[in-house]
Enzyme design. Sequence first.
Site, PDB file in Angstrom:
ATOM      1  N   LYS A  90       0.824  -1.204   0.000  1.00 22.03           N
ATOM      2  CA  LYS A  90       0.000   0.000   0.000  1.00 22.03           C
ATOM      3  C   LYS A  90       0.868   1.267   0.000  1.00 22.03           C
ATOM      4  O   LYS A  90       2.070   1.198   0.205  1.00 22.03           O
ATOM      5  CB  LYS A  90      -0.943  -0.023   1.216  1.00 22.03           C
ATOM      6  CG  LYS A  90      -1.963  -1.195   1.185  1.00 22.03           C
ATOM      7  CD  LYS A  90      -2.849  -1.159  -0.039  1.00 22.03           C
ATOM      8  CE  LYS A  90      -4.161  -1.926   0.043  1.00 22.03           C
ATOM      9  NZ  LYS A  90      -4.150  -3.335   0.385  1.00 22.03           N
TER      10      LYS A  90
HETATM   11  C1  LIG Z   1      -5.509  -4.174   0.944  1.00 20.64           C
HETATM   12  C2  LIG Z   1      -6.976  -3.992   0.942  1.00 20.64           C
HETATM   13  C3  LIG Z   1      -7.768  -4.308   2.050  1.00 20.64           C
HETATM   14  C4  LIG Z   1      -7.267  -5.072   3.225  1.00 20.64           C
HETATM   15  O1  LIG Z   1      -6.220  -4.497   3.859  1.00 20.64           O
HETATM   16  P1  LIG Z   1      -5.511  -5.320   5.042  1.00 20.64           P
HETATM   17  O2  LIG Z   1      -4.726  -4.269   5.736  1.00 20.64           O
HETATM   18  O3  LIG Z   1      -4.647  -6.357   4.376  1.00 20.64           O
HETATM   19  O4  LIG Z   1      -6.563  -5.927   5.868  1.00 20.64           O
HETATM   20  C5  LIG Z   1      -9.113  -3.991   2.034  1.00 20.64           C
HETATM   21  N1  LIG Z   1      -9.670  -3.430   0.951  1.00 20.64           N
HETATM   22  C6  LIG Z   1      -8.959  -3.139  -0.145  1.00 20.64           C
HETATM   23  C7  LIG Z   1      -9.647  -2.494  -1.304  1.00 20.64           C
HETATM   24  C8  LIG Z   1      -7.600  -3.439  -0.194  1.00 20.64           C
HETATM   25  O5  LIG Z   1      -6.890  -3.199  -1.302  1.00 20.64           O
END
Ligand SMILES: *Cc1c(COP(=O)(O)O)cnc(C)c1O
Length: 376
Positions: free
Chosen positions: A183
């Site tokens: 991210k």
């Molecule tokens: C990465 C992601 C999540 C989940 O994030 P985590 O921190 O791994 O729980 C939820 N929604 C979207 C759209 C994502 O890309």
Amino acid sequence: MSDRIPFFKHDLGQPELDLLAEVFGGEILTTGDYVRRFEAAFSDYLGAAHTVAVTSCTGALHLSLLGLGLGPGDEVITTPMTFVATAMAILQAGARPVFVDVEPDTGNLDAGLVEAAITDRTRAIMPVHLFGLMCDMKALREIADRHDLKIVEDAAHCIEGSRDGVRPGALSEAACFSFYATKNMTSGEGGAAVTNDAGLAADMRLARLHGMTKTAADRAAEGYSHWDVPAFGWKYNMSNIEAALLLPQFERLERKAAQRQALAARYRDELTGVNGVQLQAEPPGCRHAHHLFPVWVHGIERDAMIGIFREQGVGVVVNYRAVHLTEYFARTFGYKPGDFPEAEKLGDRAISLPFYPGMPDSHVSEVSGIIRNAVD
Ligand SMILES: *Cc1c(COP(=O)(O)O)cnc(C)c1O
């Protein structure tokens, strides 16, 4: 077998190592001052009143729904064009995800279709700002207000984004973010919810650590005193270790956003107008957070295109195949092909191209050339 042109590279380095060393030298590895500092900085960045730092965006979504009182018997309207975590969090809260199809040009939840999906069990809407492009939050807020619904934003892709001056968290009960490995800000794993509702923030803070009134850091600071458990809770508290990795990243977040913007513009220059390649439309008034750079290929089968990239050592992934057609959702809720045709079309055509701040321009040109040749 690392790729010649990698899909993603993180940029954690000396500032993160230095702060990590500070945490190692201190007493508290778990939730403590670094987490508090991170929460203050994140609230500040987003212009939100409260941040509750947790171990994942999934956990943040789950706690937000629980904090808003959702549970069994309740329905939450969301999009099938997302990572499975969005729908899983709704299920974890005991509620039922009700999918609504997406806009064919952006992939975002189609606000125009939401009202038709509202029943007397609907309690909330969970929009996802796909790839960093914000949904039409003003339209969604109006619908929510008309029907007395809550909004919890899955803003995992959209830390830096805005639309018509509206940022994540501004028009919703809560917005949730991910600090997963790829991210825009990352601590490997991590997440946060922001909210302007002090009561909701306090409830989430309790629920992220077993409903306990004191943390280990409180006990270390004050000396031992008894704690109580006034509420049911989960185990979602962020540690000082993750917070130390996140804190130095604020300083370069805007610079990286500009780099993402420039890379996306370069891809757009290379691929706009190419027959058989669809790019995500950007409605006016959007500041796109550019978490990913997707294309939807029509001039060639998607999986054949992925095969070509693999042969050439180019790292690509798919974001996303439509959630309602994954085995569990299809089996449990009886979804079938054709239920959400726009999400399915995009899901069958999507490829995310290599994309990260610091990616060489030559890679953008090369990757774009490979697509142009293939769809020709
Ligand atoms: C990465 C992601 C999540 C989940 O994030 P985590 O921190 O791994 O729980 C939820 N929604 C979207 C759209 C994502 O890309």
